[in-house]
Design a protein around this motif. Structure first.
Motif, short mmCIF file in Angstrom:
data_model
loop_
_atom_site.label_atom_id
_atom_site.label_comp_id
_atom_site.label_asym_id
_atom_site.label_seq_id
_atom_site.Cartn_x
_atom_site.Cartn_y
_atom_site.Cartn_z
N MET A 1 9.31 20.88 -1.92
CA MET A 1 8.11 20.32 -1.33
C MET A 1 7.59 19.19 -2.22
N THR A 2 7.19 18.10 -1.62
CA THR A 2 6.69 16.97 -2.40
C THR A 2 5.17 16.99 -2.45
N GLU A 3 4.67 16.41 -3.49
CA GLU A 3 3.23 16.29 -3.69
C GLU A 3 2.71 15.12 -2.85
N ARG A 4 1.49 15.28 -2.30
CA ARG A 4 0.89 14.18 -1.52
C ARG A 4 0.52 13.04 -2.44
N LEU A 5 0.80 11.85 -1.97
CA LEU A 5 0.45 10.64 -2.70
C LEU A 5 -0.97 10.25 -2.33
N THR A 6 -1.81 10.03 -3.33
CA THR A 6 -3.20 9.65 -3.10
C THR A 6 -3.40 8.17 -3.41
N LEU A 7 -4.54 7.64 -3.02
CA LEU A 7 -4.86 6.26 -3.35
C LEU A 7 -4.92 6.07 -4.86
N THR A 8 -5.43 7.04 -5.57
CA THR A 8 -5.47 6.96 -7.03
C THR A 8 -4.06 6.86 -7.60
N ASP A 9 -3.15 7.66 -7.08
CA ASP A 9 -1.75 7.60 -7.50
C ASP A 9 -1.16 6.23 -7.21
N LEU A 10 -1.40 5.74 -6.00
CA LEU A 10 -0.85 4.45 -5.58
C LEU A 10 -1.37 3.31 -6.45
N THR A 11 -2.66 3.28 -6.73
CA THR A 11 -3.20 2.19 -7.56
C THR A 11 -2.65 2.27 -8.99
N ARG A 12 -2.44 3.47 -9.49
CA ARG A 12 -1.84 3.63 -10.83
C ARG A 12 -0.43 3.05 -10.83
N ALA A 64 10.40 0.68 7.72
CA ALA A 64 9.03 1.17 7.80
C ALA A 64 8.20 0.62 6.64
N LEU A 65 8.82 0.51 5.47
CA LEU A 65 8.11 -0.04 4.31
C LEU A 65 7.70 -1.48 4.57
N ALA A 66 8.57 -2.26 5.19
CA ALA A 66 8.26 -3.66 5.48
C ALA A 66 7.07 -3.79 6.42
N GLU A 67 6.85 -2.78 7.25
CA GLU A 67 5.72 -2.79 8.18
C GLU A 67 4.44 -2.26 7.55
N SER A 68 4.54 -1.66 6.39
CA SER A 68 3.37 -1.08 5.70
C SER A 68 2.72 -2.17 4.87
N ARG A 69 1.77 -2.86 5.45
CA ARG A 69 1.18 -4.02 4.79
C ARG A 69 -0.10 -3.73 4.02
N THR A 70 -0.60 -2.50 4.13
CA THR A 70 -1.83 -2.12 3.43
C THR A 70 -1.61 -0.81 2.68
N PRO A 71 -2.45 -0.53 1.71
CA PRO A 71 -2.35 0.76 1.04
C PRO A 71 -2.46 1.94 2.02
N ARG A 72 -3.34 1.84 3.02
CA ARG A 72 -3.48 2.94 3.99
C ARG A 72 -2.14 3.18 4.70
N ALA A 73 -1.48 2.12 5.14
CA ALA A 73 -0.21 2.25 5.84
C ALA A 73 0.88 2.81 4.93
N LEU A 74 0.91 2.37 3.68
CA LEU A 74 1.90 2.88 2.74
C LEU A 74 1.65 4.35 2.44
N LEU A 75 0.41 4.75 2.26
CA LEU A 75 0.09 6.15 2.03
C LEU A 75 0.48 7.01 3.22
N ALA A 76 0.21 6.53 4.43
CA ALA A 76 0.59 7.28 5.64
C ALA A 76 2.09 7.45 5.71
N LEU A 77 2.84 6.40 5.39
CA LEU A 77 4.29 6.46 5.39
C LEU A 77 4.78 7.47 4.35
N ALA A 78 4.26 7.38 3.15
CA ALA A 78 4.70 8.26 2.07
C ALA A 78 4.36 9.73 2.32
N ASN A 79 3.29 9.99 3.02
CA ASN A 79 2.81 11.36 3.21
C ASN A 79 3.23 11.97 4.55
N ARG A 80 4.12 11.28 5.29
CA ARG A 80 4.63 11.86 6.55
C ARG A 80 5.47 13.06 6.27
#
Length: 80
Positions: A1-12, A64-80
């Motif tokens: 099981m993978t850990e959820r990626l948060t905005l704090t994680d992404l900005t780091r 899908a990554l190429a379509e993820s143009r914002t942090p929200r979209a990238l987080l949604a992709l990573a946490n699917r």
């Protein structure tokens, strides 16, 4: 099981991998700000995806990554 990626994680990960442009506050509400506006080009986003993959074991599809143009979209992709 993978850990959820948060905005704090992404900005780091963004800071560690590509740094931060002067005048960009990654601690502000950036969820819907496009990566280009934050100073991150496609290479920086690819590096971020690689770091996410290594650190969290999450594979991000290139198309899908190429379509993820914002942090929200990238987080949604990573946490699917």
């Amino acid at each position: 099981m993978t850990e959820r990626l948060t905005l704090t994680d992404l900005t780091r990960i963004l800071r560690e991998g590509a740094g931060t442009d002067e005048g960009v506050d990654l601690d502000a509400n950036i969820l819907d700000v496009e990566f280009d506006s934050l100073g991150y080009d496609s290479i920086a986003v690819l590096e971020t995806a690689a770091r996410i993959s290594r650190e969290y074991g999450i594979h991000l599809d290139d198309d899908a990554l190429a379509e993820s143009r914002t942090p929200r979209a990238l987080l949604a992709l990573a946490n699917r």
